[in-house]
Design an enzyme around this catalytic site. Structure first.
Site, PDB file in Angstrom:
ATOM      1  N   GLY A  43      57.488  10.011 103.771  1.00 32.03           N
ATOM      2  CA  GLY A  43      58.153   8.911 103.072  1.00 32.03           C
ATOM      3  C   GLY A  43      57.211   7.753 102.781  1.00 32.03           C
ATOM      4  N   CYS A  44      56.353   7.440 103.729  1.00 29.60           N
ATOM      5  CA  CYS A  44      55.420   6.327 103.554  1.00 29.60           C
ATOM      6  C   CYS A  44      54.356   6.656 102.512  1.00 29.60           C
ATOM      7  CB  CYS A  44      54.781   5.958 104.885  1.00 29.60           C
ATOM      8  SG  CYS A  44      56.009   5.408 106.101  1.00 29.60           S
TER       9      CYS A  44
END
Length: 153
Positions: A43-44
């Site tokens: 996600g990051c």
């Protein structure tokens, strides 16, 4: 915890090259300040890539970008190089900036509670005032939403 209309807290943090700075050093043009949990996680990485894809559009709008996590400058450098990121990253190892923005929160996974970073984004105007906030961010479409808000300043 800060909210829209508040001045951005002027807390010290470390840039990717190891330099100490504060948010006051970023005044004079709008800033998108986003907090994310950890370098090189799915996600990051996607969030950093999305902001990178729009980095030229943010620059054209006169808006600076800055991503913040607790990862070390060395990890930020490796993360940036691995994915060709155009977004500067900063380290808040002590968590003072995270605390000031209310992005250091209690989380729960599999019934266990722990402290962690709430994926959140703040749009700060050129005078250092928070004009928009996004908390508990979902990555898909987020960078574009932030860009649209930044262009409306």
């Amino acid at each position: 915890m800060v909210t829209v209309g508040d001045p951005a807290p002027d807390v010290a943090f470390e840039t990717m090259d190891g330099t100490q700075t504060t948010l006051a050093a970023w005044r004079g043009r709008p800033l998108v300040l986003y907090f994310y949990p950890k370098d090189d996680t799915s996600g990051c990485t996607r969030e950093a890539q999305d902001f990178t894809a729009l980095a030229d559009a943010f620059a054209a709008a006169g808006v600076a970008l800055l991503g913040v996590s607790k990862d070390s400058p060395k990890k930020h450098q490796a993360f940036t190089a691995k994915y060709g990121l155009k977004v500067p990253l900063a380290t808040d190892a002590e968590g003072a900036l995270l605390e000031a923005f209310g992005a250091w929160v209690e989380k729960s996974m599999y019934g266990k509670k722990y402290m962690g970073i709430d994926r959140s984004t703040f749009l700060i105007d050129s005078d250092g005032k928070i004009v928009r906030e996004w908390r508990k961010v979902k990555v898909p479409g987020h960078a574009q939403e932030v860009l649209d808000a930044a262009k409306a300043l």
